[in-house]
Design a protein around this motif. Structure first.
Motif, PDB file in Angstrom:
ATOM      1  N   ASP A 132      97.779  65.935 -32.559  1.00 40.90           N
ATOM      2  CA  ASP A 132      96.951  65.059 -33.434  1.00 40.90           C
ATOM      3  C   ASP A 132      95.907  66.279 -33.886  1.00 40.90           C
ATOM      4  OD1 ASP A 132      97.870  62.431 -33.060  1.00 40.90           O
ATOM      5  OD2 ASP A 132      96.409  61.676 -31.445  1.00 40.90           O
ATOM      6  N   ARG A 175      87.766  67.085 -38.797  1.00 51.20           N
ATOM      7  CA  ARG A 175      87.246  66.187 -37.825  1.00 51.20           C
ATOM      8  C   ARG A 175      87.083  64.756 -38.705  1.00 51.20           C
ATOM      9  NH1 ARG A 175      84.115  67.341 -33.198  1.00 51.20           N
ATOM     10  NH2 ARG A 175      84.238  64.882 -33.081  1.00 51.20           N
ATOM     11  N   HIS A 220      89.367  63.997 -41.097  1.00 50.48           N
ATOM     12  CA  HIS A 220      90.677  63.695 -41.290  1.00 50.48           C
ATOM     13  C   HIS A 220      91.285  63.072 -40.046  1.00 50.48           C
ATOM     14  CE1 HIS A 220      94.537  63.812 -43.271  1.00 50.48           C
ATOM     15  NE2 HIS A 220      95.191  64.180 -42.090  1.00 50.48           N
ATOM     16  N   GLU A 221      90.772  63.619 -38.632  1.00 47.29           N
ATOM     17  CA  GLU A 221      91.346  63.022 -37.617  1.00 47.29           C
ATOM     18  C   GLU A 221      90.871  61.737 -37.250  1.00 47.29           C
ATOM     19  OE1 GLU A 221      91.388  64.469 -32.863  1.00 47.29           O
ATOM     20  OE2 GLU A 221      90.169  65.532 -34.441  1.00 47.29           O
ATOM     21  N   ALA A 259      95.233  67.053 -37.959  1.00 48.28           N
ATOM     22  CA  ALA A 259      93.990  66.740 -38.409  1.00 48.28           C
ATOM     23  C   ALA A 259      93.501  67.869 -39.327  1.00 48.28           C
ATOM     24  CB  ALA A 259      92.879  66.518 -37.283  1.00 48.28           C
ATOM     25  N   ASN A 260      94.248  69.335 -39.375  1.00 49.92           N
ATOM     26  CA  ASN A 260      93.783  70.422 -39.851  1.00 49.92           C
ATOM     27  C   ASN A 260      94.632  71.072 -40.815  1.00 49.92           C
ATOM     28  OD1 ASN A 260      91.864  72.351 -40.156  1.00 49.92           O
ATOM     29  ND2 ASN A 260      92.556  73.715 -38.448  1.00 49.92           N
TER      30      ASN A 260
END
Length: 682
Positions: free
Chosen positions: A486, A55, A57-58, A490-491
């Motif tokens: 996305d 989260r 990173h997103e 992010a993961n």
């Protein structure tokens, strides 16, 4: 390379491991699988940490996108740096001198710098190739592109990088008045400036990417700038103009703007500012491909070898930062002002023209195309590299960009056109086939799409490519690209399933003796040779363990800060900034080059220079990205072997790169070669 060769261990990059989720599974799902109590506590903690990191990173990615949107919509986003000097005094100057990377790349080059009556008459008649040479021939296109009048008696100093802002300039002499009137009409001076601007536009080749156009004073989508005339009364006689380009671009239509200093007998009388000349298609004339990606007719561009091109520099510019519907077809129009797949921009765009293509949009199992890229000797990368010719990163970028454009053009993102996706290279293998100097050459690439594999959260595309120059192959390889949502981006968990794997240096029980190579100090010395500078100044220092590393041949370690304002983030990619993987590899190459020099291998070589080693396949694997917010990157190189032949030394190594907490690049058989001038090939 095929998808089976991704060689994942655990979840090296959750987006690619095909099992990533943007949110943790509900408790009921977790409870469905029995887990020992102690292990359940650890597993739960790991899941929670991974979810929190994803989260965070997103959110960083979204913040970066917002900053890039503001930056790219700001005036002057494609230029950097203050004027090197102020050769033309001006109280209200707001322009910025363009640097060597961002400056406009003309669509054709000529050695002609001066025009007499004959040359000016030919331009007024539309015979442009007769004045500037065969590169300006257009196979019958643009019959109405011509200089609009005969106000100028002579032109001198035509220079595509001249003028105060480095965007182009000339000096011109107005034709003496044929009347007895002792005053010169100001409108006549403005028209003379317009003619000078048209000459500059033709000199830069702006007309070469449209098929049936005319010179206009504005263009669709181009902000109108009023012409400002600030000039004393003029008497008939010899009036001189110093004309300099203040803006030049291919988007939204090929255009330039100029300012002109007006003088007589050496005295400056005033200025004409804001004169615009645009190349605009006639009503109803197509300027881009139709739905499906195929142009309804030839669009006007002729390639380096006289063949009609499919798409031109104009279309590539729109793919980068304009209307993707113009660049690729109406299916892509919705991508123009949002985060979407696009090629790099500015001096990092290393494809000029699509010459031919096979395949059908929407059918992703196969396709091929042939592209051209002109590599002028004054390109920024020749100026800044430590190499004797083109640096490794430009070899890689040129080849990979051509391949990715083929894949994207065929439409892997069109099934869900509203989704935002990021394009990333995942790895490949490339081989230099022969040593060649590419200055002032046109590189032709043949790219082939081998497969497209849709997987949860991403789509993978596999390519093979070969680059040729003068009809002979010199570089070939295969590569894998992915389009990621996305949530998948992010993961990321790197190459080691999210585990922290230290560098070799940090994993030693007792700290080995090290020494420092001060790269920044060498670079600061104007007399230092074989050091990368300017746009390719990627390392400040290298730490060396003599006899260390995995093979006992030597070990290199470097930690380099990441500057969020570094020029490369504005180029790669628009609204989606990351350091190109090729630049990470270039950092490792530079560390090895510095070690070669520091170890004395240049001693006794006559005028040595670095070249890309021929005949040695090099393999790379990426499982992550370097962002503007990462703070720093770390690299290590294990010297694998040192080979010497008459006049040459070649060093081969294995390398890795880390972003904070994750190892994300792995490089096998990365190599550098130093050779004496005139040495026989390896």
């Amino acid at each position: 390379m095929n998808t089976a060769e991704l060689d994942f261990v655990g979840e090296p990059f959750d987006a690619l491991a095909l099992t990533a989720q943007a949110t943790p599974p509900p408790a009921s799902v977790r409870a469905a699988t029995p887990t020992p109590p102690a292990a359940e506590g650890v597993a739960s903690l790991v899941r929670d940490l991974r979810f929190a990191m994803g989260r965070a990173h997103e959110q960083v990615l979204r913040a970066q996108t917002a900053m890039q949107l503001r930056a790219f919509h700001a005036p002057g986003a494609l230029v950097t740096g203050p004027p090197a000097s102020a050769p033309t005094p001006r109280a209200d100057t707001t322009g910025t001198r363009v640097d060597t990377e961002a400056r406009f790349k003309p669509l054709a080059r000529t050695t002609v710098t001066d025009l007499d009556d004959t040359g000016l008459a030919n331009l007024a008649a539309g015979d442009i190739a007769a004045v500037f040479g065969d590169r300006y021939a257009q196979d019958g296109a643009n019959p109405d592109i011509r200089v609009s009048g005969t106000s100028l008696a002579a032109v001198h100093g035509l220079d595509v990088y001249g003028g105060a802002w480095g965007r182009g300039g000339l000096t011109a002499l107005l034709r003496p008045s044929a009347t007895d009137d002792t005053t010169l009409d100001h409108d006549a001076v403005v028209e003379a400036v317009v003619e000078a601007a048209q000459i500059l536009a033709l000199h830069a080749g702006l007309h070469l990417c449209l098929v049936d156009a005319t010179f206009e004073r504005s263009a669709p989508g181009l902000p109108v700038q009023p012409v400002v005339l600030d000039c004393e009364p003029l008497t008939a006689g010899e009036i001189d103009l110093v004309v300099e380009v203040t803006e030049i671009d291919l988007v939204p239509r090929p255009y330039l703007r100029v300012d002109a200093q007006v003088s007589a007998a050496g005295a400056v009388l005033g200025w004409v500012r804001g004169v615009t000349v645009a190349v605009v298609e006639k009503p109803g004339v197509p300027i881009g491909p139709e739905r499906g990606g195929v142009p309804a007719r030839w669009l006007g561009r002729v390639g380096r070898f006289g063949e009609r091109a499919l798409l031109s520099e104009f279309h590539l510019a729109h793919m980068c930062r304009g209307d993707q519907g113009i660049g690729m077809g109406p299916e892509f129009s919705g991508n123009s002002d949002r985060k979407a797949t696009r090629p790099p921009d500015g001096g990092l765009l290393l494809v000029d023209r699509f010459m031919e293509m096979t395949g059908t949009r929407g059918k992703l199992d196969s396709g091929s195309h042939r592209t051209e890229y002109d590599s002028p000797a004054d390109s920024w990368y020749y100026l800044d590299t430590a190499n004797a010719s083109m640096p490794n990163c430009v070899y890689m970028e040129t080849s990979l960009q051509a391949a990715l454009l083929l894949g994207y053009y065929l439409g892997p993102t069109l099934d869900d056109p509203d989704a935002t996706v990021s394009l990333r290279n995942l790895g490949g293998t490339a081989t230099v086939l022969r040593e060649v100097d590419l200055r002032d050459k046109t590189i032709v690439e043949h790219s082939q799409l081998l497969s497209t594999s849709p997987v949860p959260g991403s789509t993978l595309q596999n390519f093979a490519y070969t680059m040729t120059v003068d009809g002979e192959p010199f570089y070939s390889g295969d590569t894998l690209f992915g389009y990621f949502s996305d949530a998948a981006m992010a993961n990321q968990t790197g190459l080691d399933a999210g585990r922290h794997v230290p560098t070799w240096l940090d994993s030693q029980d007792s700290a080995p003796a090290t020494r420092i190579i001060d790269v920044a100090a060498r670079r600061a010395d104007p007399a230092a040779r074989l050091v990368s500078r300017g746009h390719l100044a990627l390392l400040d220092q290298v730490r060396v363990v003599d006899g260390g590393g995995r093979y006992g041949q030597g070990y290199l370690h470097a930690v380099q800060p990441i500057d969020p304002s570094h020029w490369v983030f504005a180029r790669h990619f628009r609204y989606d900034p990351v350091i190109p993987g090729s630049f990470g590899i270039e950092s490792c190459v530079q560390a090895m080059q510095e070690w070669v020099l520091d170890s004395g291998f240049a001693d006794g070589l006559d005028n040595p220079g670095f070249v890309l080693p021929a005949g040695l396949p090099f393999t790379w694997k990426y499982r992550g990205q370097f962002l503007p917010t990462d703070g720093q990157y770390t690299l290590e190189v294990h010297v694998k072997r040192v080979e010497q032949r008459p006049g040459r030394v070649r060093v081969v190594g294995e390398a890795s790169m880390w972003k904070p907490g994750l190892r994300i690049y792995e490089l096998s058989d990365i190599a550098v070669e130093l050779r004496a001038e005139g040495a026989l090939p390896w």
